[in-house]
Design an enzyme around this catalytic site. Structure first.
Site, PDB file in Angstrom:
ATOM      1  N   GLN A  21      -2.898  -0.321  13.879  1.00 47.20           N
ATOM      2  CA  GLN A  21      -1.945  -1.337  14.312  1.00 47.20           C
ATOM      3  C   GLN A  21      -0.768  -0.675  15.023  1.00 47.20           C
ATOM      4  OE1 GLN A  21      -1.645  -4.265  11.314  1.00 47.20           O
ATOM      5  NE2 GLN A  21      -0.058  -5.454  12.336  1.00 47.20           N
ATOM      6  N   SER A  60      -5.804   3.900   9.549  1.00 53.29           N
ATOM      7  CA  SER A  60      -5.584   2.658   8.811  1.00 53.29           C
ATOM      8  C   SER A  60      -6.704   1.659   9.124  1.00 53.29           C
ATOM      9  CB  SER A  60      -4.194   2.099   9.122  1.00 53.29           C
ATOM     10  OG  SER A  60      -3.869   1.037   8.260  1.00 53.29           O
ATOM     11  N   LEU A  61      -6.402   0.517   9.772  1.00 57.53           N
ATOM     12  CA  LEU A  61      -7.460  -0.451  10.077  1.00 57.53           C
ATOM     13  C   LEU A  61      -8.566   0.179  10.912  1.00 57.53           C
ATOM     14  CD1 LEU A  61      -7.865  -1.960  13.124  1.00 57.53           C
ATOM     15  CD2 LEU A  61      -5.444  -2.388  12.721  1.00 57.53           C
ATOM     16  N   ARG A 121      -7.868  -8.699   5.255  1.00 56.88           N
ATOM     17  CA  ARG A 121      -6.937  -7.593   5.039  1.00 56.88           C
ATOM     18  C   ARG A 121      -5.573  -7.896   5.661  1.00 56.88           C
ATOM     19  NH1 ARG A 121      -5.601  -2.639   7.732  1.00 56.88           N
ATOM     20  NH2 ARG A 121      -5.503  -0.799   6.356  1.00 56.88           N
ATOM     21  N   HIS A 167       0.919   0.373   3.293  1.00 52.91           N
ATOM     22  CA  HIS A 167       0.549   1.671   2.723  1.00 52.91           C
ATOM     23  C   HIS A 167       1.565   2.194   1.703  1.00 52.91           C
ATOM     24  CE1 HIS A 167      -2.955   2.024   5.225  1.00 52.91           C
ATOM     25  NE2 HIS A 167      -2.229   1.728   6.283  1.00 52.91           N
ATOM     26  N   GLN A 171      -6.957   2.810   0.295  1.00 50.85           N
ATOM     27  CA  GLN A 171      -6.235   2.984   1.552  1.00 50.85           C
ATOM     28  C   GLN A 171      -5.106   1.965   1.725  1.00 50.85           C
ATOM     29  OE1 GLN A 171      -6.937   0.781   4.788  1.00 50.85           O
ATOM     30  NE2 GLN A 171      -8.022   2.337   5.991  1.00 50.85           N
TER      31      GLN A 171
END
Length: 320
Positions: free
Chosen positions: A10, A94-95, A119, A203, A252
């Site tokens: 992102q 991440s994603l 998510r 996170h 994560q």
């Protein structure tokens, strides 16, 4: 040449992303339709025409970024780039781990899109707006950032969210704690310490409700072993077992994205060429700071596709 495919997270979204690929390649256009169908939403219209504020919404940005990455992958695959033969590892920021897994055949595109929609919604709703924040601490190493976190917490949450590259650490947690961290970082000699324009404190342990939501969603997801190993964010080590993939994707959500260590591991294990597949070139810039002898190449246009094919010796194939 030893290759890793990496996939952005992102922040790399931009209105218009993926439109050139869709116009040039039928395989890419089909991916965007597949994502639209999976979400029962014309997400491609938001991606190509905006408004930017709607694209930037976490629930839209996450599947949208995956869609661009997989559009590029499908075009490469249609032109003879077999990941199992050409690529040693995949990794995503991440994603981007979901994009990496879809590229490696662990998730199908529709499943990845639906998981990322869950998510995004879960991460957005985990913390009431205004209670959390994130900040970038530039010019300080990871160890110093951890010391600052402890000093700034004062009973609240203040944790390292992203260890992106040497001198680029992001912290996440309660608003007041992150504000304290910024001031402490400045006093400790940070080149810059700035609050980030994000909608939630990603996170960190405040994301526990989102982790629970993903544990439920992932428990029902069809996850296969990827055709090449995934270097996981929370481990900075490769994994391939579907059960472990599920566990690490849950971890994560609240854990640190160990990107600097992941790229270091890849370089130390022979990877000398990093293709960033998808929107933007953020990860390519990080590679150049982490593994100075490695080559980083961003792939998000028809011209970039040709460059990859030439690198693999497949020869450029004109867009249809």
């Amino acid at each position: 040449m030893k290759v890793a495919f990496t996939f952005p997270g992102q922040g790399s979204q931009a209105v218009g992303m993926g439109k050139e690929l869709a116009d040039a390649f039928p395989e890419a256009k089909a991916v965007f339709q597949e994502v639209d169908d999976a979400l029962d939403q014309k997400l491609s219209d938001v991606m190509w025409n905006g408004p930017e504020a709607e694209l930037t919404l976490t629930a839209n940005a996450q599947p949208a970024l995956m869609a661009v990455s997989l559009a590029a992958i499908r075009v490469l695959q249609a032109r003879g780039v077999d990941l199992a033969e050409k690529v040693s590892f995949v990794a995503g920021h991440s994603l981007g781990e979901y994009s990496a897994l879809a590229a490696a055949g662990s998730l199908n595109i529709g499943t990845a899109a639906r998981l990322l929609r869950i998510r995004g919604n879960a991460m957005q709703s985990a913390v009431p707006v205004g209670q959390g924040a994130m900040a970038a601490l530039l010019g300080l190493d990871f160890e110093t950032a951890c010391e600052i976190d402890k000093e700034a917490a004062q009973g609240e949450v203040c944790e390292v969210a992203n260890d992106n590259a040497p001198g680029q650490v992001v912290v996440s947690g309660h608003l007041a704690a992150i504000q304290r961290a910024v001031e402490i970082a400045k006093a400790r000699g940070a080149r810059r310490a700035v609050m980030l324009p994000v909608s939630a404190p990603f996170h960190c342990s405040l994301m526990a409700p989102a982790a629970d939501a993903m544990a439920s969603a992932l428990s029902n997801a069809d996850i296969k072993a990827p055709v090449v190993p995934l270097v996981a964010n929370v481990l900075a080590q490769p994994i391939s077992d579907p059960g472990e993939i599920r566990r690490r994707l849950v971890e994560q959500v609240t854990g640190t994205v160990r990107w600097r260590e992941s790229v270091t591991w890849l370089a130390e294990n022979g990877v000398d060429t990093f293709f960033e597949i998808g929107s933007g070139k953020v990860l390519t810039g990080m590679v150049k700071r982490i593994a100075k002898d490695a080559k980083g190449i961003a792939v998000n246009s028809a011209q970039d596709i040709d460059a990859v094919l030439e690198t693999f010796g497949a020869g450029a194939v004109a867009a249809q």
